[in-house]
Scaffold this active site. Sequence first.
Site, short mmCIF file in Angstrom:
data_model
loop_
_atom_site.label_atom_id
_atom_site.label_comp_id
_atom_site.label_asym_id
_atom_site.label_seq_id
_atom_site.Cartn_x
_atom_site.Cartn_y
_atom_site.Cartn_z
N TRP A 78 3.10 134.77 65.80
CA TRP A 78 4.56 134.83 65.72
C TRP A 78 5.10 133.41 65.58
CZ3 TRP A 78 8.16 134.33 70.28
CH2 TRP A 78 9.49 134.65 69.93
N ASP A 118 1.42 138.35 75.51
CA ASP A 118 2.72 138.60 74.86
C ASP A 118 2.80 140.08 74.51
OD1 ASP A 118 5.07 138.60 73.50
OD2 ASP A 118 4.55 136.98 72.11
N LYS A 157 12.23 145.90 70.94
CA LYS A 157 11.72 146.81 69.91
C LYS A 157 11.63 148.25 70.40
CE LYS A 157 10.99 143.46 66.91
NZ LYS A 157 11.33 142.27 67.71
#
Length: 313
Positions: free
Chosen positions: A134, A216, A252
């Site tokens: 990311w 993460d 999300k």
Amino acid sequence: MASLFADVEVAPAIEVFALTAKYNEDTFAEKVNLGVGAYRTDDGKPWVLPVVRNAESQMAADLTLNHEYLPVAGLPAYREAAIRLLLGDGHPVVVENKVEGIQTLGGTGALRLAAEFLKQMLKKDVVYVSNPTWGNHRGIFKAAGYSQIKEYRYWDAANRSLDLKGMLEDLKNSPDNSVVILHTCAHNPTGTDPTEDQWKQIIDVCQERKMFLLMDCAYQGFASGDLDKDAFAVRYIASRGIEFFVAQSFSKNFGLYNERTGNLSIITNSPDVKLRVRTQCELIVRKMWSNPSNHGARVVATVLNNPALYDEW
């Protein structure tokens, strides 16, 4: 008169947001935005989960709710629910009161809080990120003052799969006591995750090199469609008695993109250590955002703590 800011250069555009701006300006009727991972209707319009609308309606009608400051560590009902979702109700570290949660400004805030704590309290200065990863991982740790941001191999482009051999080699060659960021599931950007057996090999090497694990977790539920299966790596690591951090995001899987709803789960080896880490994190939070926002955390807590709403979600 010359401006005090005359020598300040225009910064490079933040790519994903610049792409969205160009998309919004485009007049092509059949355009599709593949830049930001967000729920959309068939017409490409933002879509709010019905269960989120339901929870918000209940909150709006609840006259006992107010706008008082939350605790510095965040809404307790939210933090506890986030931990349960991540580790499961009956996990020994939860039952034995070894896990703490700190509400953060999205997953990004959880990563930044982790970076700051590890830098200030444990004197960490080297972090490993996957290649590719990311786009914000490097920037977060650079801003926190890490002098070395290194990569481990992850994506085998030729075979379109995980480069496990390269990954393990790079981790084995890391200096002792480095931080390593591992994607819990739905690796960003490849979408390729280790198998359960591969996870065990990866964690073995990280333990050999005394690496601090920072997981993460931005997409729990999205990789397999199963919340428990997607949490395998975290629950496995905790079962080995390892102390580590998990940066959680509900942007999300709840569609709460602009509510900045995150949590830093802190897995320790005792309630006493948990207290020490939490209080130091609170001091860091006080100097960064001082106090978290309520709305997104209240939505998540309302849904996760209500069996009917949870089932709908």
